[in-house]
Design a protein around this motif. Structure first.
Motif, PDB file in Angstrom:
ATOM      1  N   TYR A   1     -33.387  -6.347  11.093  1.00 56.49           N
ATOM      2  CA  TYR A   1     -32.224  -5.453  11.142  1.00 56.49           C
ATOM      3  C   TYR A   1     -32.390  -4.118  11.680  1.00 56.49           C
ATOM      4  CZ  TYR A   1     -31.371  -8.963   7.323  1.00 56.49           C
ATOM      5  OH  TYR A   1     -31.167 -10.150   6.620  1.00 56.49           O
TER       6      TYR A   1
ATOM      7  N   ALA B   1     -26.269  -6.411   4.830  1.00 56.51           N
ATOM      8  CA  ALA B   1     -26.081  -7.096   6.331  1.00 56.51           C
ATOM      9  C   ALA B   1     -26.356  -8.622   5.824  1.00 56.51           C
ATOM     10  CB  ALA B   1     -26.955  -6.572   7.074  1.00 56.51           C
TER      11      ALA B   1
ATOM     12  N   THR C   1     -23.422  -7.980  13.336  1.00 60.83           N
ATOM     13  CA  THR C   1     -23.165  -6.623  13.142  1.00 60.83           C
ATOM     14  C   THR C   1     -22.365  -6.361  11.775  1.00 60.83           C
ATOM     15  OG1 THR C   1     -23.482  -6.138  15.391  1.00 60.83           O
ATOM     16  CG2 THR C   1     -22.504  -4.269  13.807  1.00 60.83           C
ATOM     17  N   THR C   2     -23.048  -5.414  11.059  1.00 61.75           N
ATOM     18  CA  THR C   2     -22.277  -5.183   9.801  1.00 61.75           C
ATOM     19  C   THR C   2     -22.205  -3.336   9.982  1.00 61.75           C
ATOM     20  OG1 THR C   2     -23.087  -6.892   8.417  1.00 61.75           O
ATOM     21  CG2 THR C   2     -22.174  -4.969   7.348  1.00 61.75           C
TER      22      THR C   2
ATOM     23  N   SER D   1     -17.199  -5.992   8.926  1.00 61.61           N
ATOM     24  CA  SER D   1     -18.216  -6.705   9.418  1.00 61.61           C
ATOM     25  C   SER D   1     -17.752  -7.390  10.608  1.00 61.61           C
ATOM     26  CB  SER D   1     -18.848  -7.805   8.491  1.00 61.61           C
ATOM     27  OG  SER D   1     -19.303  -6.965   7.380  1.00 61.61           O
TER      28      SER D   1
END
Lengths: 156, 156, 156, 156
Positions: A107, A47, A19-20, A9
């Motif tokens: 997402y 996330a 952002t993951t 991450s």
């Protein structure tokens, strides 16, 4: 030589996103070898867990430690291209709406070349644990999201 | 004394719907003892599997046996009231839209008193297996849904 | 400031083991807030996927790319202490047996202090895809495990 | 014409067993179209939930309503033949051991012709909720199992 992380991450590649990264795992895919549709919601929730942690309030601390919870009242996904077993994916979270009691995140799930695979939208509603009633969204929630790099675009 | 079935399907309680029953299982619930949000999509997909079977084309036969597949292009859920471990739920499927390549079903998840717990909408798109391209919705799909009791409301 | 990785894999902390790290996710836990028992098998399988990748033959390449597969013929787990939502866990894989057609790995799942939470044992059997029959364990499998740091203890 | 039930439970087909039926669902299978190995544990747990309900103490009532819980301390499965998407399976539960604090059940998963697909063994341990310590197996547990038709074979 270090083995590359399989789920990493990080800070926003762009203003306003978090952002993951994750890998598509064997149990995630269906008989066609592509990610089972409901699994996209797990990716978004992963996330969500990551960004809460990055913002200083991990979900596993928030649930027992706050008088409120943030259950989902709406979830939706659009599937653009199949996600396949073994792929590395990037989930970019952004804050898209804040209402009286609600907070909405989007997402974007992207492949290695940045191409969009799916988008997931999750709408959470603040609920008081004791009364089980809706409450105004606690300011702490936006503060946590802000520390993870998420904020609403300024409006003119 | 017979043990009551824990997952039963049947013919429409009303014109235009197909009902599947299920029980909320232990692995379905989260740390709060309520159904994890993404599980609602599994419940809808279970109803989808049941109604295809009732219409004479079980999914496990359709996937290998037809030149087309019906992947999801959109999925969404609205959560009204928590679904709890051990509860009996009723999933009422109805056909809400038919487009050029797409077919949309709505699944109303209800509790023992008929009260709405969640609604799930799934949009499938007909895709030719060989070319991986969209094709017009095969007539067989509507015939199968029709045999399960589902049809679009007639329009004036 | 970098966000700590939430799932990291690496080379053996000790001779003969391969370690994968993971976090206990919200959907992993049951109504008691602890990891649902069957999920421990997913954790072991995740480690299996990681070590195959570290050894140069990721599972998503092995399945389509080799004439053999390695389905499980036995799986077992012992649960020592609860694993809780939000915890970081370490899965230490080791090779415990190689038979004619089979390869057995043991996965020790440990908490932050190294204490044992669960052990999982998975026994794979080499099967020829074309004939669906058992075959001698391909030498490539042991080579891959070896490159990930796993080997059988030498016997006297 | 009635749609055949897709998950039915019933009284023992033989002395000492309790049978649950289920269908292999789309999300249960992996990229090879066969049941993902860890899912077999879900099938056994489903049968466990069914037999507790048949014995008069559904798990969703037992967990909040008793001072003890029955967490798993061991789980294992042997896989004999693949279970495929769409198949009807029969899970036959039997009681195989009762120790000081423990109770062990074996679940034989069979296909339409009665052929064995997998066996799962689950060992539960009685734990006092307040102290989190092992306690002698409550007599009520054996009474519940007995009402579901399960008892240990008499020994000579």
């Amino acid at each position: 030589m270090s083995v590359p992380p399989t789920h990493r991450s990080g800070h926003p590649p762009a203003v306003g996103t978090f952002t993951t990264e994750l890998s598509v795992r064997f149990p995630d895919v269906d008989a066609a070898g592509i990610v089972y549709f409901a699994k996209a919601f797990d990716y978004a929730h992963l996330a969500w867990e990551e960004l809460l942690a990055a913002g200083g309030l991990p979900l596993h601390e928030a649930i027992p430690g706050r008088p409120w919870i943030l259950p989902l009242i709406h979830a939706e996904a659009d599937y653009r291209r199949p996600m396949r077993f073994g792929e590395r994916l990037r989930v970019e979270a952004s804050l898209t709406d804040v209402g009286g009691s609600t907070v909405t995140l989007r997402y974007a799930v992207r492949g290695a070349e940045g191409e969009l695979r799916a988008t997931v939208t999750l709408v959470h509603c603040a609920v008081d644990k004791a009364s089980a009633r809706r409450i105004p969204l606690p300011e702490e929630v936006l503060a946590v999201l802000g520390r993870a790099g998420l904020s609403l675009p300024a409006t003119a």
